[in-house]
Write a protein that holds these residues in place. Structure first.
Motif, short mmCIF file in Angstrom:
data_model
loop_
_atom_site.label_atom_id
_atom_site.label_comp_id
_atom_site.label_asym_id
_atom_site.label_seq_id
_atom_site.Cartn_x
_atom_site.Cartn_y
_atom_site.Cartn_z
N ASN A 175 0.81 -1.23 0.00
CA ASN A 175 0.00 0.00 0.00
C ASN A 175 0.84 1.27 0.00
OD1 ASN A 175 -2.10 -1.77 0.20
ND2 ASN A 175 -3.15 -0.67 1.81
N LEU A 176 2.17 1.10 -0.07
CA LEU A 176 3.07 2.25 -0.13
C LEU A 176 2.80 3.06 -1.40
CD1 LEU A 176 5.67 3.44 1.28
CD2 LEU A 176 6.98 1.97 -0.26
N LEU A 177 2.82 4.39 -1.26
CA LEU A 177 2.65 5.27 -2.42
C LEU A 177 4.02 5.83 -2.80
CD1 LEU A 177 -0.54 7.14 -1.18
CD2 LEU A 177 -0.41 5.74 -3.24
N GLY A 178 4.42 5.63 -4.01
CA GLY A 178 5.74 6.11 -4.43
C GLY A 178 6.84 5.34 -3.70
N GLN A 179 8.02 5.97 -3.65
CA GLN A 179 9.15 5.28 -3.02
C GLN A 179 9.16 5.49 -1.51
OE1 GLN A 179 11.73 7.32 -6.06
NE2 GLN A 179 13.09 5.66 -5.43
N GLU A 180 9.68 4.49 -0.81
CA GLU A 180 9.81 4.61 0.65
C GLU A 180 10.70 5.80 0.97
OE1 GLU A 180 10.80 0.85 2.42
OE2 GLU A 180 11.34 1.79 4.33
N GLY A 181 10.27 6.63 1.93
CA GLY A 181 11.06 7.79 2.36
C GLY A 181 10.94 9.00 1.45
N ARG A 182 10.17 8.86 0.36
CA ARG A 182 10.04 9.99 -0.58
C ARG A 182 8.60 10.50 -0.60
NH1 ARG A 182 13.63 9.91 -4.78
NH2 ARG A 182 12.82 11.99 -5.19
N GLY A 183 7.83 10.14 0.42
CA GLY A 183 6.39 10.43 0.40
C GLY A 183 6.06 11.90 0.38
N PHE A 184 6.88 12.69 1.03
CA PHE A 184 6.53 14.10 1.15
C PHE A 184 6.75 14.83 -0.17
CE2 PHE A 184 6.82 18.37 3.06
CZ PHE A 184 5.61 18.35 3.71
N ARG A 185 7.99 14.81 -0.63
CA ARG A 185 8.33 15.58 -1.84
C ARG A 185 7.73 14.94 -3.09
NH1 ARG A 185 13.04 18.09 0.47
NH2 ARG A 185 12.01 19.73 1.64
N GLN A 186 7.82 13.58 -3.17
CA GLN A 186 7.42 12.91 -4.41
C GLN A 186 5.90 12.78 -4.52
OE1 GLN A 186 7.93 8.58 -4.79
NE2 GLN A 186 9.56 9.05 -6.24
N VAL A 187 5.27 12.32 -3.44
CA VAL A 187 3.84 12.03 -3.52
C VAL A 187 3.01 13.30 -3.43
CG1 VAL A 187 1.93 10.76 -2.43
CG2 VAL A 187 4.19 9.72 -2.60
N MET A 188 3.44 14.26 -2.60
CA MET A 188 2.64 15.48 -2.41
C MET A 188 2.86 16.50 -3.53
SD MET A 188 0.36 15.58 -0.29
CE MET A 188 -0.13 17.23 0.15
N ALA A 189 4.01 16.43 -4.20
CA ALA A 189 4.30 17.44 -5.22
C ALA A 189 3.31 17.33 -6.38
CB ALA A 189 5.73 17.26 -5.72
N GLY A 190 2.91 18.45 -6.92
CA GLY A 190 2.06 18.42 -8.11
C GLY A 190 0.58 18.54 -7.80
N PHE A 191 0.24 18.84 -6.54
CA PHE A 191 -1.18 18.92 -6.19
C PHE A 191 -1.61 20.33 -5.81
CE2 PHE A 191 0.00 14.55 -6.02
CZ PHE A 191 -1.01 13.99 -6.79
N ASP A 192 -0.88 21.32 -6.39
CA ASP A 192 -1.25 22.72 -6.15
C ASP A 192 -2.68 23.01 -6.58
OD1 ASP A 192 1.30 23.45 -5.18
OD2 ASP A 192 2.06 23.70 -7.21
#
Ligand SMILES: Cc1cc2nc3c(=O)[nH]c(=O)nc-3n(C[C@H](O)[C@H](O)[C@H](O)COP(=O)(O)OP(=O)(O)OC[C@H]3O[C@@H](n4cnc5c(N)ncnc54)[C@H](O)[C@@H]3O)c2cc1C
Length: 389
Positions: free
Chosen positions: A227-244
Motif C-alpha cells: 500500500n506504499l505510495l511512491g518510493q519509501e522515504g520519498r512520500g513528502f516531496r514525491q507524492v505530495m508534489a504536483g497537487f497545487d
C-alpha cells in the motif's frame, strides 16, 4: 508579468457540466443545507448521487471509474456544489485530490481496488497529513510507520482531518525513517480505516459539521507494504508534489458559497423596503453588493486561470497559493456583508449566511494558512532566500 491566459470562454461541455451541477446544487442540495448541519452526519446515499452524476474523482480516467474531465471543469463543479452546500463541496475536492495521488503513486492493483469505488461514492477518502505538533510545519510529522517485513506498523495520531469521522480509507503520511527528521524519511500509504488498532474522534467544529473533521489514532496498525505510495522515504516531496491545483479548487468552493449569499441578498434588497423604497435604491446597499460581485468575479477568474494552467501543463504554484489565501478571505468578507444587509434577521438561523460564514472560515486555515501561502508566493518570486527556515 503573469503567465499567458486569454481565452475566457467555456467549452460547450464545460457549460453543460456547469448547468448540470448547478441544477443539482439548487434543487437537491440548497434546500437542505441548514438541516444537514443539524444532522451532524453525512448522508451516504447523497454521496452516491454525486457519484452517479460523475462529480467524484472527476479527473480520473473512465477506465478507473472517473469522468475524465479537465481541472477547469472540476473547479466549475466545486463552485456549483458549494453554491448548494459548502460542506458537500469537500466531496469533489477530496475525491479528486486523493484519487489523483493514488492514480499517480499507487500500484495498479491498489489503484484498481480503490479508485472505482471512490468515484461511485461507495468509499469516502480522506487525506491525513496534519498532526498535533505539525501543521504548517508538515515536514516534521512524527507518526511512526516502522517497516517489519511485508508490513509497516503505524503508531501515532493524525489530527484535523476532513471526513475523519466518515472516511473508509485515507492517504496517510508517516515517518518510515526516524533517523531523518525532515521531509526525507516520510512515506505515504493507502490505509483502509477499518484495520485493527484504528480509532477516531470528531471535533465540535464551528462550521462544516457535515464533513466530520477529527483525529485518527493508530495503535500498532499493520499496513501492507504493497500500500506504499511512491518510493519509501520519498512520500513528502514525491507524492505530495504536483497537487497545487487543490488550492484553486478550494478557492472555487469558497467563491461558490459566497455567490449563493450574494445572489440571495440581491433578491432580498429588491424586496425589502425601508424609508418608502426598496433597499436596493440606496447606494449604501447596492454599492457594497456591487463590490462583492466584483471581488468574487476576480477571485473566480484567478482560480480558473490557475486550473487552466494546470490543464495546460504549466507551472502554477504561485497562482494556486494566491487562490488559497485570497479567495476564502474574499468569500468570508462577502458573506459578512450579505449577513449585515439582512439586518437583524441575518444574525439568526432564519437565513443561511451565518452558516456560510462559519463554513468558509475554516478554509482560511485548511490546506495551509494565508501566511504559509504568502511564503510560497515569495519563494516562487525570488527563491529560497525568502524562506525563513
Ligand atoms: C477546515 C479544516 C480542514 C482541514 N482538513 C485537513 C485535512 O483534510 N487533512 C490534513 O492533514 N489537515 C487538514 N487541516 C489542517 C490544516 O492543514 C492545518 O491546520 C494548517 O496547515 C495549519 O496548521 P496548524 O493548525 O497546526 O497551525 P500552526 O502551524 O500551529 O500555525 C499557527 C499560526 O501560526 C502561523 N504560522 C506558522 N508558521 C508560520 C511561519 N513560518 N510564518 C508565519 N506564520 C506562521 C500560521 O499561519 C497560523 O496562523 C484542516 C484544517 C481545517 C481548519
Amino acid at each position: 508579468m503573469g503567465r499567458d491566459a486569454m481565452d475566457f470562454g467555456l467549452t460547450p461541455e464545460q457549460k453543460a457540466i456547469r448547468d448540470t451541477a448547478m441544477q443539482f446544487a439548487t434543487t437537491r442540495l440548497l434546500p437542505g443545507y441548514q438541516e444537514r448541519e443539524k444532522a451532524d452526519r453525512i448522508d451516504r446515499e447523497l454521496v452516491k448521487e454525486f457519484g452517479a452524476l460523475g462529480m467524484l474523482g472527476t479527473t480520473l480516467p473512465e477506465e478507473l471509474g472517473g469522468a475524465g474531465l479537465d481541472f477547469v471543469s472540476t473547479g466549475i463543479i466545486a463552485e456549483a456544489i458549494s453554491y448548494g452546500d459548502h460542506g458537500l463541496g469537500y466531496l469533489p475536492l477530496l475525491s479528486t485530490l486523493v484519487g489523483e495521488i493514488i492514480r499517480r503513486s499507487a500500484s495498479e492493483a491498489v489503484a484498481r481496488e480503490w479508485l472505482p469505488r471512490i468515484c461511485t461514492g461507495e468509499v469516502l477518502p480522506c487525506l491525513a497529513l496534519t498532526e498535533p505538533e505539525a501543521g504548517s510545519d508538515a515536514a516534521h510529522i512524527k507518526l511512526r510507520a516502522e517497516r517489519r517485513g511485508d508490513t509497516f506498523v503505524f503508531n501515532g495520531e493524525k489530527t484535523s482531518i476532513s471526513l475523519a469521522a466518515w472516511a473508509d480509507m485515507a492517504v496517510v503520511f508517516g515517518r518510515s525513517d526516524p533517523e531523518s527528521p525532515g521531509a526525507h524519511g516520510i512515506s505515504a500509504f493507502v490505509v483502509p480505516l477499518d484495520l485493527p488498532g484504528i480509532s477516531r474522534t470528531v471535533f465540535n467544529d464551528l462550521g462544516t459539521r457535515v464533513i466530520g473533521r477529527g483525529s485518527i489514532f493508530f495503535e500498532d496498525v499493520e499496513v501492507p507494504a504493497s500500500n506504499l505510495l511512491g518510493q519509501e522515504g520519498r512520500g513528502f516531496r514525491q507524492v505530495m508534489a504536483g497537487f497545487d491545483f487543490n488550492r484553486a479548487l478550494i478557492g472555487m468552493q469558497c467563491v461558490g458559497t459566497a455567490q449563493a449569499s450574494v445572489d440571495e441578498t440581491w433578491t432580498y434588497v429588491v424586496e425589502r423596503k425601508a424609508f418608502g423604497s426598496p433597499l436596493v435604491k440606496f447606494e449604501g446597499v447596492s454599492f457594497p453588493l456591487a463590490e462583492q460581485e466584483t471581488l468574487l468575479e476576480a477571485a473566480r477568474l484567478l482560480c480558473l486561470k490557475t486550473l487552466w494552467l494546470k490543464d495546460a501543463g504549466q507551472r502554477h504554484t504561485a497562482e494556486a497559493a494566491m487562490c488559497k489565501w485570497w479567495a476564502p478571505k474574499v468569500s468570508f468578507d462577502a458573506i459578512t456583508e450579505c449577513l449585515l444587509l439582512h439586518g437583524h434577521a441575518g444574525y439568526s438561523d432564519d437565513y443561511p449566511h451565518q452558516q456560510r460564514m462559519r463554513d468558509v472560515l475554516g478554509l482560511q486555515i485548511g490546506d495551509g494558512t494565508a501566511q504559509i501561502m504568502k511564503l510560497i508566493i515569495a519563494r516562487e518570486k525570488v527563491g529560497r532566500v525568502a524562506v525563513p527556515y
